[in-house]
Motif scaffolding. Structure first.
Motif, PDB file in Angstrom:
ATOM      1  N   ARG A 103       1.130  20.186  22.265  1.00 15.74           N
ATOM      2  CA  ARG A 103       0.953  19.393  23.564  1.00 15.74           C
ATOM      3  C   ARG A 103       2.125  18.351  24.264  1.00 15.74           C
ATOM      4  O   ARG A 103       2.168  18.079  25.187  1.00 15.74           O
ATOM      5  CB  ARG A 103      -0.475  18.871  23.572  1.00 15.74           C
ATOM      6  CG  ARG A 103      -0.828  18.002  25.006  1.00 15.74           C
ATOM      7  CD  ARG A 103      -2.267  17.409  24.907  1.00 15.74           C
ATOM      8  NE  ARG A 103      -2.295  16.487  25.918  1.00 15.74           N
ATOM      9  CZ  ARG A 103      -3.178  15.558  26.101  1.00 15.74           C
ATOM     10  NH1 ARG A 103      -4.181  15.602  24.724  1.00 15.74           N
ATOM     11  NH2 ARG A 103      -3.539  14.659  27.078  1.00 15.74           N
TER      12      ARG A 103
ATOM     13  N   THR B 183       4.418  19.232  26.926  1.00 17.16           N
ATOM     14  CA  THR B 183       4.060  19.199  28.532  1.00 17.16           C
ATOM     15  C   THR B 183       3.703  17.608  28.768  1.00 17.16           C
ATOM     16  O   THR B 183       3.301  17.269  30.243  1.00 17.16           O
ATOM     17  CB  THR B 183       2.655  20.008  28.604  1.00 17.16           C
ATOM     18  OG1 THR B 183       1.631  19.255  27.724  1.00 17.16           O
ATOM     19  CG2 THR B 183       2.927  21.258  28.194  1.00 17.16           C
TER      20      THR B 183
ATOM     21  N   ARG C 286      -6.632  18.908  36.102  1.00 12.53           N
ATOM     22  CA  ARG C 286      -5.929  20.256  35.501  1.00 12.53           C
ATOM     23  C   ARG C 286      -5.991  21.227  36.766  1.00 12.53           C
ATOM     24  O   ARG C 286      -6.633  21.390  37.629  1.00 12.53           O
ATOM     25  CB  ARG C 286      -6.823  20.715  34.257  1.00 12.53           C
ATOM     26  CG  ARG C 286      -6.742  19.676  33.296  1.00 12.53           C
ATOM     27  CD  ARG C 286      -7.564  20.276  32.241  1.00 12.53           C
ATOM     28  NE  ARG C 286      -7.689  19.507  30.835  1.00 12.53           N
ATOM     29  CZ  ARG C 286      -8.331  19.948  29.783  1.00 12.53           C
ATOM     30  NH1 ARG C 286      -9.035  21.094  29.846  1.00 12.53           N
ATOM     31  NH2 ARG C 286      -8.181  19.080  28.880  1.00 12.53           N
TER      32      ARG C 286
END
Length: 239
Positions: A11, A14, A150
């Motif tokens: 992760r 990102t 998101r």
């Protein structure tokens, strides 16, 4: 080290350097970690925790029970485990038994299961004793981390399950409360196993106070956590 971090915590690719990495690195520096790179390399998942609602409450609890930043630096992955189900009950159980919290390596404290924690870390303690101790601990109300926005991916076609056909879905789980006779079977099973419906949990809870930056007790009963820790401190003074 960068390759190890990315493999362990993909992760990071990102995440934003200033918005995501910055606050976590500053938190580690503020609590007294000198080699921040080593800590992140051993526990890259720290970069994914919120400082105000996850990292700070965990550090304050460790301070409360008597562990130091040095202990945390020796085993950084401790910060990646749940506070309410792993860290808190196991540290308090050690204190309840009168064992120094540093008598066992923190790596052993984070055993895969409660059974391993009792039989291996504590050299044969009955897992049922720990289970009852864990059930009797007062509730800990964890602060909620901020919700992240998101992007919703476009859905192609009509969804298989939707609110319209939810009532017509076949019931696949017998534990579903809508299943006919579930309550009667649950009560019968409880009687057969000799289990109580409600545990004898103390009426009260530990709550994170963001203004005071500490865990506080809410409830009319005596705080059993403070009793355990006070008893542990008296043992240290007498030793």
């Amino acid at each position: 080290e960068v390759v190890r971090i990315v493999r362990a915590f993909p992760r990071t690719l990102t995440m934003d350097v200033d918005l995501d990495f910055g606050p976590r690195i500053q938190f580690l520096k503020d609590i007294g970690i000198s080699n921040v790179g080593r800590v992140i390399a051993r526990a890259p998942a720290i970069l994914g925790f919120d400082v105000a609602t996850e990292l700070t409450p965990k550090m304050r609890f460790l301070d409360k029970v008597g562990l130091t930043v040095f202990d945390m630096a020796r085993f950084p992955p401790l910060f990646t485990y749940p506070l309410d189900t792993i860290i808190r009950p196991r540290l308090l159980f050690l204190a309840y038994l009168g064992l120094p919290l540093t008598s066992k390596p923190l790596e052993w404290l984070i055993a895969p299961t409660d059974r391993d924690f009792c039989l291996i870390t504590l050299n044969g303690v009955d897992p049922q004793v720990y289970a009852k101790f864990k059930e009797a601990l007062p509730f800990m109300e964890l602060p909620r981390p901020p919700r992240k926005k998101r992007r919703r991916r476009p859905m192609l076609g009509k969804p298989r399950y939707s609110q319209e056909n939810a009532d017509r879905l076949p019931l696949q789980l017998k534990s579903d409360r809508r299943f006919a006779g579930f309550r009667e079977r649950y009560e019968e099973l409880s009687r057969q196993l000799g289990r109580k419906k409600k545990t004898s949990r103390v009426s009260g809870k530990e709550v994170w106070d963001a203004e005071k930056d500490e865990w506080v007790w809410q409830g009319g009963a005596v705080n059993p956590i403070a009793t355990i820790l006070d008893r542990q401190r008296r043992r240290k003074e007498q030793a």
